[in-house]
Design a protein around this motif. Structure first.
Motif, PDB file in Angstrom:
ATOM      1  N   LEU A  20       0.878  -1.077   0.009  1.00  0.00           N
ATOM      2  CA  LEU A  20      -0.057   0.173  -0.094  1.00  0.00           C
ATOM      3  C   LEU A  20       1.044   1.242   0.042  1.00  0.00           C
ATOM      4  CD1 LEU A  20      -3.119   0.551   0.176  1.00  0.00           C
ATOM      5  CD2 LEU A  20      -2.818   0.636   2.648  1.00  0.00           C
ATOM      6  N   ILE A  21       0.856   2.001  -1.225  1.00  0.00           N
ATOM      7  CA  ILE A  21       1.886   3.109  -1.442  1.00  0.00           C
ATOM      8  C   ILE A  21       1.104   4.229  -1.419  1.00  0.00           C
ATOM      9  CG2 ILE A  21       3.826   1.547  -2.177  1.00  0.00           C
ATOM     10  CD1 ILE A  21       3.218   2.669  -4.751  1.00  0.00           C
ATOM     11  N   GLY A  22       1.763   5.472  -1.049  1.00  0.00           N
ATOM     12  CA  GLY A  22       1.088   6.928  -1.456  1.00  0.00           C
ATOM     13  C   GLY A  22       1.795   7.779  -0.597  1.00  0.00           C
ATOM     14  N   SER A  23       1.414   9.158  -0.636  1.00  0.00           N
ATOM     15  CA  SER A  23       1.975  10.183   0.016  1.00  0.00           C
ATOM     16  C   SER A  23       1.671  10.166   1.526  1.00  0.00           C
ATOM     17  CB  SER A  23       1.759  11.608  -0.489  1.00  0.00           C
ATOM     18  OG  SER A  23       0.462  11.904  -0.405  1.00  0.00           O
TER      19      SER A  23
ATOM     20  N   LEU B 111       3.170  -1.676 -12.004  1.00  0.00           N
ATOM     21  CA  LEU B 111       3.318  -0.346 -11.307  1.00  0.00           C
ATOM     22  C   LEU B 111       4.290   0.288 -11.460  1.00  0.00           C
ATOM     23  CD1 LEU B 111       0.201  -1.083 -10.754  1.00  0.00           C
ATOM     24  CD2 LEU B 111       0.702   0.092  -8.383  1.00  0.00           C
ATOM     25  N   LYS B 112       5.543  -0.496 -11.344  1.00  0.00           N
ATOM     26  CA  LYS B 112       6.978  -0.008 -11.293  1.00  0.00           C
ATOM     27  C   LYS B 112       7.138   0.661 -12.728  1.00  0.00           C
ATOM     28  CE  LYS B 112       9.297  -3.710 -10.075  1.00  0.00           C
ATOM     29  NZ  LYS B 112      10.376  -4.627  -9.795  1.00  0.00           N
ATOM     30  N   GLY B 113       6.529   0.206 -13.809  1.00  0.00           N
ATOM     31  CA  GLY B 113       6.585   1.053 -14.893  1.00  0.00           C
ATOM     32  C   GLY B 113       5.460   2.047 -15.314  1.00  0.00           C
ATOM     33  N   ASP B 114       4.418   2.099 -14.528  1.00  0.00           N
ATOM     34  CA  ASP B 114       3.393   3.170 -14.745  1.00  0.00           C
ATOM     35  C   ASP B 114       4.013   4.503 -14.407  1.00  0.00           C
ATOM     36  OD1 ASP B 114       1.043   4.916 -13.815  1.00  0.00           O
ATOM     37  OD2 ASP B 114       0.315   3.257 -14.661  1.00  0.00           O
TER      38      ASP B 114
ATOM     39  N   ALA C 245       5.255  10.118  -9.365  1.00  0.00           N
ATOM     40  CA  ALA C 245       4.646  10.438  -7.971  1.00  0.00           C
ATOM     41  C   ALA C 245       5.585   9.907  -6.855  1.00  0.00           C
ATOM     42  CB  ALA C 245       3.101  10.325  -7.923  1.00  0.00           C
ATOM     43  N   TYR C 246       6.084   8.535  -6.902  1.00  0.00           N
ATOM     44  CA  TYR C 246       6.415   7.870  -6.201  1.00  0.00           C
ATOM     45  C   TYR C 246       7.694   7.248  -6.234  1.00  0.00           C
ATOM     46  CZ  TYR C 246       1.704   8.212  -4.813  1.00  0.00           C
ATOM     47  OH  TYR C 246       0.278   8.711  -4.720  1.00  0.00           O
TER      48      TYR C 246
END
Length: 240
Positions: free
Chosen positions: A32-35, A225-228, A234-235
């Motif tokens: 779960l990732i995010g700012s 997601l690593k390639g998005d 953003a992250y």
């Protein structure tokens, strides 16, 4: 294994989570990732019973645990290694680890071989083995983080929640923490991981969710997601 459906949660009059849904399949690692402020730790607290959800459902092994007290959820097989370590400072390393197995020792979970599991937990982190009789409060921050994670596996849980395991650690200790997570993944231990270093989290995960303002904005296999481009921008830049 773990399913969260349309979960709403918050503090006082403030709602932080606005109907998030996620799944952690058996034997998989989900990140779960995010700012900061996105709702990651609130999600973990709601799942483990530290705060009471306002709406939605949380299922553990098919059983509805929504709103149950933390100790009851733990006895059903969920271990939470919280942000900030929260070891018992006046107890030894060994006794902290044994407290992780407390539900097994009182018969509310299958006991198994606690002594063997204690040895295994310390073998995973040799520093803990060296300091097994030392008071937990005298350990360094990195050693306390290792202790918190090792204590979680002493439950023999169905699911482990790891909340910011690398927070405040030196780079070499961060590498050690992620080696530990990678080893548990190879043993097919089911984990939900919240981590500030998104790239490292995705490297040890099978699937990931991105939280923005209490909502899931993107989800998918970790490798994708690593390639998005949006996730990378953003992250995954600036040290992440």
């Amino acid at each position: 294994m773990l399913k969260v459906d349309a979960l709403h949660a918050g503090y006082g009059a403030t709602e932080v989570l606005h109907g998030i849904s996620l799944e952690v399949p058996r034997g998989k690692v989900v990140s779960l990732i995010g700012s900061n402020g996105a709702g990651k730790t609130t999600t973990m607290k709601a799942i483990s019973g530290m705060i009471r959800p306002r709406a939605g459902a949380i299922l553990l092994d098919g059983q509805n645990v929504t709103g149950l007290a933390s100790h009851r959820i733990t006895r059903l097989g969920l271990a939470h290694s919280p942000e900030g370590r929260r070891v018992f400072p006046t107890l030894s390393v060994r006794d902290n680890l044994l407290l992780g197995a407390f539900p097994r020792l009182i018969g509310s979970r299958p006991k198994g071989d606690v002594a063997t599991d204690l040895d295994r937990a310390m073998d995973l982190f040799p520093r803990l083995k060296e300091r097994r009789n030392q008071l937990a409060g005298t350990l360094s921050g990195g050693e306390q983080q290792m202790l918190a994670m090792a204590r979680a596996i002493m439950l023999r849980p169905s699911v482990i929640l790891l909340d910011e395991p690398s927070m405040g650690l030196a780079p070499l200790l961060v590498e050690e923490v992620f080696r530990f997570i990678g080893r548990l993944r190879s043993e097919r231990v089911t984990m939900l991981l919240v981590e500030q270093f998104a790239a490292a989290a995705l490297d040890v995960s099978d699937y990931a969710y991105v939280l923005e303002n209490g909502r899931v904005s993107i989800e998918g296999p970790a490798e994708r997601l690593k390639g998005d481009d949006a996730v990378r921008a953003a992250y995954l830049g600036g040290g992440h």
